[in-house]
Enzyme design. Structure first.
Site, PDB file in Angstrom:
ATOM      1  N   HIS A 264       0.813  -1.211   0.000  1.00 26.48           N
ATOM      2  CA  HIS A 264       0.000   0.000   0.000  1.00 26.48           C
ATOM      3  C   HIS A 264       0.853   1.272   0.000  1.00 26.48           C
ATOM      4  CE1 HIS A 264      -3.946   1.836   0.492  1.00 26.48           C
ATOM      5  NE2 HIS A 264      -3.341   2.768   1.200  1.00 26.48           N
ATOM      6  N   HIS A 301      -5.172   4.516  10.443  1.00 24.60           N
ATOM      7  CA  HIS A 301      -4.084   5.455  10.699  1.00 24.60           C
ATOM      8  C   HIS A 301      -4.545   6.649  11.529  1.00 24.60           C
ATOM      9  CE1 HIS A 301      -5.821   6.332   6.756  1.00 24.60           C
ATOM     10  NE2 HIS A 301      -5.465   7.587   6.905  1.00 24.60           N
ATOM     11  N   ASP A 307      -5.950  17.310   9.707  1.00 21.22           N
ATOM     12  CA  ASP A 307      -7.345  16.984   9.434  1.00 21.22           C
ATOM     13  C   ASP A 307      -7.390  16.489   7.993  1.00 21.22           C
ATOM     14  OD1 ASP A 307      -7.952  17.899  11.925  1.00 21.22           O
ATOM     15  OD2 ASP A 307      -9.489  19.321  11.284  1.00 21.22           O
ATOM     16  N   HIS A 337      -8.542   6.603  11.977  1.00 18.28           N
ATOM     17  CA  HIS A 337      -9.597   6.229  11.043  1.00 18.28           C
ATOM     18  C   HIS A 337      -9.062   5.157  10.105  1.00 18.28           C
ATOM     19  CE1 HIS A 337      -7.534   9.495   8.873  1.00 18.28           C
ATOM     20  NE2 HIS A 337      -7.882   8.854   7.774  1.00 18.28           N
TER      21      HIS A 337
HETATM   22 FE   FE2 Z   1      -6.714   8.893   5.998  1.00 25.96          FE
END
Ligand code: FE2
Length: 399
Positions: A264, A301, A307, A337
């Site tokens: 990834h 992560h 943000d 998240h």
């Molecule tokens: Fe993200």
């Protein structure tokens, strides 16, 4: 912009006499940034750009920041907002902002602007989610279509003329200059071989306009939460020639070449633009990771200092349940998240994705506006539970 461009006629030497047919001098104007050390262009006008007829009363134009918003992941659903207003400025609805950036949706119903516009303190990146047309500016005509990022530097006077059909725009205002990522440019400013796009993908204005209509011409100037009303006795599209590095340009998300790997790849491989304290990234169709044990879905992560805003454009959004086209997700810094339940396993063995999304990562916290609160999916913070959202707890979070 990172390359020199010119249109029309101007003298071989700068700052020398350049006369119109009647013998009068053209009015030379340097438009430059960062105190004579940033990008600039030299414009030659038929009329002095200083010749204001009158200044009307300013119109309040500041978004209202919502109060009492709890720290949480947010999901804003804007797909149903088919029209957010009539003209280009009244249709802009700011969703979130901080001192570096403001992010708005804009779905105007009118096709043409009967005034001119300039942002007096921010560069604007207008992402064309739906629609096509032409950007008219002092620097000339620039046709645009779905998927374009249109970068309009601060102070450039312009108008949008949209073709028939729906218009859906994502507008990012940057209070510092929008640039291509520095790591993709060499010492001379040229985009390097490992850049996901190059100068051939960047479209500049190609034809000057040179309106000569008399009468009153209104330029609305956005600055400090107001729309200032400047009137002139001539069209500001009176430029007969210009050259330099400071001009609007377009880059299509369809021309962004994805960077992939065996495992990834982190979000910076999607980076398209940067400015002070934030970046804009493009997620485009690409082959998934090709290590035999690879997990294509992103890992959880905590982007501690950012943000993260994702705006969903088209395709199948693998890692998020319940998001649709024109949804925003907003994940505040420091709160982990990641993929929704089941999506990690489901991603294994998948070969490619067809998603398009625009991501805006900011270093400073973003503040949602009152307009955004009205579009909020209040179940979203609990949507990682195995059995789906718990609406009672969701209500606890927000109300
Ligand atoms: Fe993200």
């Amino acid at each position: 912009m990172a390359y020199y461009h010119k249109l029309g006629t101007f003298p071989q030497k700068r700052h020398v006499q350049f006369r119109q047919e009647d013998g009068s001098l053209y009015a030379e104007q340097l438009v430059g940034t960062l105190g004579f050390s940033g990008l600039s262009s030299l414009l030659y006008h038929k009329n002095p750009p200083t010749r204001i007829t009158r200044i009307g009363e300013p119109v309040p134009y500041a978004p209202k920041v919502a109060e009492g918003i709890k720290l949480a992941p947010h999901h804003l659903k804007t797909l149903d907002q088919t029209i957010t207003g009539t003209d280009y400025l009244s249709a802009r609805k700011t969703m979130m902002l901080n001192s570096d950036v403001a992010i708005s949706i804009c779905n105007p119903s009118e096709r043409k602007m009967d005034y001119y516009y300039k942002n007096g303190q921010a560069d604007e990146v207008v992402f064309v989610h739906e629609g096509s047309g032409v950007l008219l500016s002092q620097m000339g005509k620039l046709e645009f279509r779905e998927g374009d990022y249109i970068v309009i530097p601060r102070t450039i006077i312009h108008q949008f003329h949209f073709n028939d059909g729906p218009v859906r725009l994502l507008i990012t205002e940057s209070f510092s200059p929008i640039e291509t990522p520095r790591r993709y440019r060499n010492h001379f400013g040229q985009l390097l071989e490992h850049s996901p796009f190059c100068e051939r993908d960047i479209r500049a204005p190609h034809e000057l306009i040179e309106y000569t209509e008399g009468g009153e011409h209104l330029v609305q100037i956005k600055k400090d939460g107001l729309l200032h009303q400047y009137y002139y006795g001539f069209s500001p599209f009176d430029v007969v020639g210009w050259d330099g590095y400071f001009y609007p340009y377009a880059l299509s998300i369809y021309d962004f070449e994805p960077i992939t790997g065996r495992i990834h790849q982190p979000p910076p491989v999607h980076q398209t633009f940067e400015a002070h304290n934030f970046v804009i990234c493009s997620f485009v169709p690409r082959l998934f990771d090709y290590h035999p044990q690879a997990i294509p879905a992103p890992y959880n992560h905590s982007n501690v200092d950012s943000d993260e805003v994702l705006y969903y454009v088209a395709g199948d959004f693998m890692s998020r349940k319940g998001v649709d086209r024109a949804s925003f997700t907003v994940h505040p810094g420091g709160i982990p998240h990641g993929p929704h339940p089941g999506t990690v396993e489901a991603s294994i063995g998948k070969k490619e994705t067809h998603e398009y999304a625009v991501m805006i990562d900011t270093f400073k916290p973003l503040y949602l506006t009152e307009e955004a609160v009205g579009l909020m999916d209040k179940n979203y913070p609990m949507s990682w539970l195995e059995n789906g959202p718990n609406t009672t707890r969701a209500a606890d979070m927000f109300d």
